[in-house]
Design an enzyme around this catalytic site. Structure first.
Site, PDB file in Angstrom:
ATOM      1  N   GLU A   1       8.428   5.849  -3.789  1.00 55.89           N
ATOM      2  CA  GLU A   1       7.180   6.101  -3.712  1.00 55.89           C
ATOM      3  C   GLU A   1       6.809   7.712  -3.244  1.00 55.89           C
ATOM      4  O   GLU A   1       7.499   8.443  -2.630  1.00 55.89           O
ATOM      5  CB  GLU A   1       6.554   5.463  -2.349  1.00 55.89           C
ATOM      6  CG  GLU A   1       5.266   5.528  -2.070  1.00 55.89           C
ATOM      7  CD  GLU A   1       4.859   5.164  -0.654  1.00 55.89           C
ATOM      8  OE1 GLU A   1       3.644   5.017  -0.314  1.00 55.89           O
ATOM      9  OE2 GLU A   1       5.436   4.576  -0.080  1.00 55.89           O
TER      10      GLU A   1
ATOM     11  N   LYS B   1      -1.549   1.452  -6.317  1.00 55.30           N
ATOM     12  CA  LYS B   1      -1.709   0.656  -5.131  1.00 55.30           C
ATOM     13  C   LYS B   1      -2.751  -0.108  -4.876  1.00 55.30           C
ATOM     14  O   LYS B   1      -3.994   0.820  -4.758  1.00 55.30           O
ATOM     15  CB  LYS B   1      -0.996   1.349  -4.380  1.00 55.30           C
ATOM     16  CG  LYS B   1      -0.754   0.518  -3.021  1.00 55.30           C
ATOM     17  CD  LYS B   1       0.176   1.376  -1.661  1.00 55.30           C
ATOM     18  CE  LYS B   1       0.674   0.677  -0.656  1.00 55.30           C
ATOM     19  NZ  LYS B   1       1.272   1.533   0.472  1.00 55.30           N
TER      20      LYS B   1
ATOM     21  N   CYS C   1       5.463   0.239  -1.681  1.00 59.41           N
ATOM     22  CA  CYS C   1       5.785  -0.130  -0.189  1.00 59.41           C
ATOM     23  C   CYS C   1       5.208  -1.105   0.588  1.00 59.41           C
ATOM     24  O   CYS C   1       5.613  -2.234   0.369  1.00 59.41           O
ATOM     25  CB  CYS C   1       5.046   1.197   0.671  1.00 59.41           C
ATOM     26  SG  CYS C   1       5.807   1.660   2.151  1.00 59.41           S
TER      27      CYS C   1
END
Length: 562
Positions: A315, A381, A431
């Site tokens: 990430e 995300k 994540c």
């Protein structure tokens, strides 16, 4: 005409009421013990090997402690104490991110951890409260002792599962340490493809309650009843009250151990050679100018070290806006991709540039380079981290106490197209997103081209060398079990790993090292029952059982007329 009540009768009644009140009040150490039991439950989770078996004993202890309560209030506070102990010891690594990397004063970071743990403890508290009513405990005259029963066991399992589901949903959710995660190496992992992590928690809670039911019935069995001749009603009743929950417990454990033999999905497409990169960039250096230059040089070396079908970075491995990426870096990795046939997924910051050259709608993104094709694949995300990636209303003052950059992102769509690698679709998430199993299942289910491989790109450097790394890997393994798909994890500091479709770790890099992990992975197709129905099954079953327990459980005994 009714006879008058003399003073001695009134005195006896007052004494009885005082005795009842004394029995209702639980000592303070009862709640301290519940909190200690909750703290002990942290050892059920990673990195403890096979902690799922320990978790059965701990949850059975918690259920037994609940049966010692004398009303809904004591049940509520017993659940709250257990939950607080569990979370303050299980997510203490949040203190590391707030204090050591966020720059928050130690006292304030510690207070924030305690308050957050108290909030999380509300969910097992509410589960205990619901159990108390639906098991008949709060309705049967609060001074009466509670005896574990079948409807009590099903009520506990259902209330526990709904409490964990609510914790993963309310205020964007925080389902970390859901009890089912400890079972990836435990006896109930086989239920994950059918009912997901909350359903596994339901099965766990049911077995824990049945264990207590059997043990309590053993202790209550009268020696004279057990000593009666064969065929005696009391002997048969005492034996049955013990044997039946024991048989049910053994049957559920046996089913959990046998279910992994069922293949819910099947291999499909050509295996891919994948390289997972781990940069080990220190968090305090990541956003500094010198740290940025060092990170770019390191990841350029790692990406172009040797070809593969797919190379994946962690990430925000490139912690700058895509449009501000150094031209040489972008040109070099594009030339490497085109020259070697290597697809590349790299983490960077996305954004939209307005006509007046302002950047708006920053995103935490993954960008994909496909060999021989212009343009970039982009994944933004969707499920953002509160206080880390977006600031809840009214809490900007709290975030301002920390020195955390990039604190307010825009969200991507809930379901986004997969990235194609040699015509094989792979689903990516970033994540924190992989702790929401229902969202991963939705991506697998609702994409027109169902992805056969899951990819998680993450950076846990915020939490230092703590149990958070192993806990997150355990969560990723549950996603593989639920979907029947392999999971690949590229992380900054660890745990960079490859997980097969059965939730087994097949390769892993040592944490806090620089390097790449070369793995060969084969995608799968087909839907598990959990992918098809998500959490609907466990929610529906739990609500029905709780309604049944509330309606037909032991009622408050009627008062005798004078």
């Amino acid at each position: 005409m009714a006879e008058p009540i003399d003073s001695r009768t009134r005195d006896s009644a007052r004494a009885a009421d005082t005795s009842i009140a004394a029995r209702r009040a639980l000592p303070a150490w009862h709640y301290v013990a519940a909190a200690a039991l909750g703290a002990l439950n942290t050892f059920s989770f990673a990195p403890t090997p096979h902690g799922g078996w320990l978790e059965i004993a701990i949850l059975a202890g918690f259920y037994f402690w609940l049966t010692r309560t004398t009303g809904w209030k004591s049940a509520l506070f017993t659940g709250w104490a257990f939950g607080f102990g569990n979370f303050v010891s299980g997510v203490w690594w949040l203190y590391v991110s707030m204090h050591f990397y966020g720059g928050m004063p130690a006292a304030l970071a510690g207070a924030a951890l305690v308050l957050f743990s108290l909030y999380l403890g509300l969910y097992p508290a509410l589960a205990a409260l619901v159990w108390s009513f639906c098991a008949g405990h709060a309705k049967n005259g609060r001074t009466l002792p509670f005896s574990p029963t079948w409807h009590g066991a099903f009520a506990f399992a259902s209330a526990w599962a709904l409490g964990e589901w609510a914790r993963g949903y309310v205020f964007t959710g925080f389902p970390w340490l859901s009890s089912g995660y400890a079972q990836v190496d435990g006896p109930f992992a086989g239920f994950a493809p059918i009912v997901g992590v909350y359903g596994v928690g339901w099965v766990l809670a049911l077995v824990a309650a049945l264990v207590v039911q059997a043990l309590v019935n053993v202790c209550k069995a009268r020696p004279d009843a057990l000593a009666e001749p064969a065929g005696g009603g009391a002997a048969r009743g005492a034996t049955g009250s013990v044997a039946t929950p024991v048989i049910a417990t053994v049957a559920v454990i046996a089913a959990g151990l046998l279910l992994p033999l069922v293949n819910w999905t099947h291999p499909e497409n050509t295996p891919l050679n994948v390289r997972l990169l781990q940069g080990n960039v220190k968090q305090e250096m990541k956003f500094s100018e010198s740290g940025l230059d060092e990170s770019l040089a390191e990841f350029q070396r790692l990406i172009t070290e040797k070809p593969a079908d797919l190379v994946i970075t962690p990430e925000t491995a490139i912690p700058v806006l895509l449009q501000e990426m150094p031209e040489k870096f972008g040109r070099d990795i594009r030339a490497f991709a085109d020259g070697t046939g290597t697809a590349i997924l790299f983490g960077a910051v996305g954004g939209t540039i307005t006509p007046d050259r302002r950047v708006v709608d920053y995103t935490n993104s993954l960008f994909g380079i496909t060999p021989g094709q212009n343009g970039l694949y982009r994944y933004d995300k969707h499920h953002l981290v509160p206080f880390g990636e977006f600031v809840p209303w009214g809490f900007h003052w709290f975030v301002n106490l920390m020195n955390i950059p990039l604190g307010d992102f825009a969200r991507g769509a809930p379901v986004q197209p997969p990235f194609l690698v040699h015509n094989q679709p792979v689903a990516v998430d970033i994540c924190y997103e992989d702790i929401f199993g229902e969202e991963i299942a939705r991506t697998v289910r609702e994409n027109p081209t169902s992805p056969g491989i899951l990819i998680n790109s993450t950076n846990l450097a915020w939490f230092g060398d703590t149990i958070a790394l192993d806990q997150h890997l355990q969560i990723a393994r549950m996603r593989s079990l639920e979907t029947g798909r392999p999971m690949l994890r590229a992380t900054n500091t660890g745990a960079t790993a490859a997980i097969d479709a059965h939730g087994n770790v097949i390769a892993r890099l040592p944490a806090f090292t620089v390097g790449s992990l070369d793995v060969r992975v084969e995608g799968t197709q087909g839907f598990t029952p959990y992918v098809r129905s998500g959490n609907n099954t466990v929610i529906a079953v739990s609500l029905v059982l709780l309604a049944f327990g509330f309606a037909f459980g032991p009622a408050r005994p009627s008062r005798k007329k004078a």
